[in-house]
Design an enzyme around this catalytic site. Sequence first.
Site, PDB file in Angstrom:
ATOM      1  N   GLU A 144       0.885  -1.177   0.000  1.00 42.74           N
ATOM      2  CA  GLU A 144       0.000   0.000   0.000  1.00 42.74           C
ATOM      3  C   GLU A 144       0.912   1.212   0.000  1.00 42.74           C
ATOM      4  O   GLU A 144       1.510   1.552   1.023  1.00 42.74           O
ATOM      5  CB  GLU A 144      -0.870   0.019   1.273  1.00 42.74           C
TER       6      GLU A 144
ATOM      7  N   CYS B 253      -2.129   9.129   2.462  1.00 41.21           N
ATOM      8  CA  CYS B 253      -1.883   8.633   1.106  1.00 41.21           C
ATOM      9  C   CYS B 253      -2.997   9.064   0.170  1.00 41.21           C
ATOM     10  O   CYS B 253      -2.763   9.311  -1.001  1.00 41.21           O
ATOM     11  CB  CYS B 253      -1.745   7.120   1.124  1.00 41.21           C
TER      12      CYS B 253
HETATM   13  P1  NAD Z   1       8.722   4.770   4.301  1.00 44.99           P
HETATM   14  O1  NAD Z   1       8.626   3.959   3.059  1.00 44.99           O
HETATM   15  O2  NAD Z   1       9.874   5.667   4.474  1.00 44.99           O
HETATM   16  O3  NAD Z   1       8.723   3.819   5.584  1.00 44.99           O
HETATM   17  C1  NAD Z   1       7.683   2.934   5.878  1.00 44.99           C
HETATM   18  C2  NAD Z   1       8.181   1.839   6.803  1.00 44.99           C
HETATM   19  O4  NAD Z   1       9.149   1.040   6.135  1.00 44.99           O
HETATM   20  C3  NAD Z   1       8.848   2.319   8.083  1.00 44.99           C
HETATM   21  O5  NAD Z   1       8.372   1.506   9.152  1.00 44.99           O
HETATM   22  C4  NAD Z   1      10.312   2.050   7.821  1.00 44.99           C
HETATM   23  O6  NAD Z   1      11.064   1.811   8.990  1.00 44.99           O
HETATM   24  C5  NAD Z   1      10.246   0.801   6.990  1.00 44.99           C
HETATM   25  N1  NAD Z   1      11.403   0.530   6.147  1.00 44.99           N
HETATM   26  C6  NAD Z   1      12.296   1.415   5.624  1.00 44.99           C
HETATM   27  N2  NAD Z   1      13.182   0.764   4.837  1.00 44.99           N
HETATM   28  C7  NAD Z   1      12.850  -0.546   4.859  1.00 44.99           C
HETATM   29  C8  NAD Z   1      13.379  -1.710   4.239  1.00 44.99           C
HETATM   30  N3  NAD Z   1      14.431  -1.657   3.421  1.00 44.99           N
HETATM   31  N4  NAD Z   1      12.776  -2.911   4.467  1.00 44.99           N
HETATM   32  C9  NAD Z   1      11.692  -2.985   5.265  1.00 44.99           C
HETATM   33  N5  NAD Z   1      11.142  -1.911   5.898  1.00 44.99           N
HETATM   34  C10 NAD Z   1      11.717  -0.708   5.688  1.00 44.99           C
HETATM   35  O7  NAD Z   1       7.335   5.552   4.376  1.00 44.99           O
HETATM   36  P2  NAD Z   1       6.963   6.747   5.362  1.00 44.99           P
HETATM   37  O8  NAD Z   1       7.746   7.935   4.962  1.00 44.99           O
HETATM   38  O9  NAD Z   1       7.000   6.264   6.761  1.00 44.99           O
HETATM   39  O10 NAD Z   1       5.411   6.976   4.989  1.00 44.99           O
HETATM   40  C11 NAD Z   1       4.958   7.861   4.018  1.00 44.99           C
HETATM   41  C12 NAD Z   1       4.568   7.106   2.762  1.00 44.99           C
HETATM   42  O11 NAD Z   1       3.584   6.122   3.049  1.00 44.99           O
HETATM   43  C13 NAD Z   1       3.929   8.012   1.717  1.00 44.99           C
HETATM   44  O12 NAD Z   1       4.461   7.706   0.449  1.00 44.99           O
HETATM   45  C14 NAD Z   1       2.460   7.609   1.770  1.00 44.99           C
HETATM   46  O13 NAD Z   1       1.734   7.860   0.602  1.00 44.99           O
HETATM   47  C15 NAD Z   1       2.535   6.159   2.093  1.00 44.99           C
HETATM   48  N6  NAD Z   1       1.281   5.673   2.661  1.00 44.99           N
HETATM   49  C16 NAD Z   1       0.488   4.834   1.932  1.00 44.99           C
HETATM   50  C17 NAD Z   1      -0.726   4.388   2.446  1.00 44.99           C
HETATM   51  C18 NAD Z   1      -1.639   3.481   1.677  1.00 44.99           C
HETATM   52  O14 NAD Z   1      -2.541   2.905   2.270  1.00 44.99           O
HETATM   53  N7  NAD Z   1      -1.481   3.343   0.378  1.00 44.99           N
HETATM   54  C19 NAD Z   1      -1.113   4.817   3.718  1.00 44.99           C
HETATM   55  C20 NAD Z   1      -0.268   5.667   4.421  1.00 44.99           C
HETATM   56  C21 NAD Z   1       0.932   6.078   3.889  1.00 44.99           C
END
Ligand code: NAD
Length: 479
Positions: free
Chosen positions: A228, A262
Amino acid sequence: MKVRNPRTGEADYEFTPVDSQGVAAAAKRLRRHQPEWAAMPLAERSAILLRWADAIEKHAGAIIGQLTIDTGRAGIAAIEVGGVPGTIRRWAEQAPEIIARHSPSEIQSANPTVINSTRLVPFALFGAIAPWNFPMTLSTIDAIPALFAGCAALIKPSEITPRFVEPLRASIAEVPELAKVLEIVVGDATTGEALVANVDYVCFTGSVATGRKVAVAAAEAFIPANLELGGKDPMIIMASADPVEAARTALRASILATGQACQSIERLYVARPIYDKFLETLVNEAEKVRLNYPDIHQGEIGPFIFAPQGQKIAEQITEAKEKGARILAGGTVEILGGGTYLRPTVIADVTPDMAIVRDESFGPVLPVIPFDDVEDAIAQANDTIYGLSAAVLAGSTEEAEAVGTRLEAGAISINDGSMTAMVWDAENSSFKMSGMGPSRMGESGLTRFFRKQALIRQTTSPARIQDFAEENFAGDGRP
Ligand code: NAD
């Protein structure tokens, strides 16, 4: 790891990230107890999960308190925490019927001597990786149905917002049967990578960039990755829409939760005949919006939870201005009391090459683009790598739907915007780079955690090898 407070800018919290050995140990504990959990009748699992709903309510004050510090906003923190028991109770009501319907026990096969039945076998260990924008909701939204399905669940919230975990753990500890099959590990990318390596099904919510890494790691581990990801949601406003109402709807759909959602509307395509009135109203309404600073209990807009997000948007705004865009409201990232804020930012005269129109902003920005031909608006709305959701406002449902079904996105709000924030029972797939895998909303939110095992019952003597002897077939291969 030190954690920054989004309202003060100070690192006032610390935690020890769980390393890969710690994640593996948690996974091992959970796997030990999962068979017993899955073997329980659904009613028993449900009763245990309903006790957790009560325990969350008992600890709600503490969880809301920490989540408020994590996110710099109070009202949405309360909504997030209040929503989780509701989600548990909703699945408790719906799961028995959904599971029964998907596991029929007596189906006559097309093969006349065979009766089929379907058993639903849960994945043993489910893993969730969550972002910082709705820390409680997005840490639990997939884990709850996974637990109903009979999976054990391992959750990794964002390292940017880990404070709510301790009081949430206290609610889990009140339900010892649940504590055996549900654990939370805190940490950053390293902990997330270890989680992917240790689970049987991963749900990742976050950015496209990290989603790609998770998809690759999941492919290596040969497990399904349910992604997502981000969006750049368009809203098309037809000439038949009321421009004043449309401006108010667009504003809410764009800036709620400081646009850190999002499904926030991030591009507005407005029919030329109502463009001026729409823009005037939007600017007036945007200027009325208040920051929740200095009093967290007043106002509509909080600080950026993750300060670099504010910097990223400041760069998008600067680039847009340099290329000729006009800022009609907001537009300046402000530091107040150590927090990073941006008032609703209305931008006109933007072009498709600007980052503010092309890339996800994840903040309260509203680029407004007039159109003369709806075909052009649809083409521009679809000209994106994203396909999360979209919206259409028009004078009638039929007109809005006729445009909405032309949009390449998984959820289309008709005569409203960003409805997936509030409507959780409409199944929707993320199109294009906004995600992958089954919908988390609607009944596939539950059924995705099962593998289907077919029980194929032969009711007569099984075929023998001689039945397949060459001489039993005609020269053309037919029997
Ligand atoms: P991010 O991708 O930076 O991090 C998300 C999570 O991934 C964190 O818990 C982080 O620690 C973890 N992570 C980072 N690197 C990783 C790796 N290599 N392997 C596994 N896990 C890892 O996202 P963010 O900045 O926390 O959130 C914002 C983003 O989330 C925006 O792009 C937003 O649109 C998206 N989002 C999507 C939805 C949806 O339902 N589609 C909902 C909310 C947010």
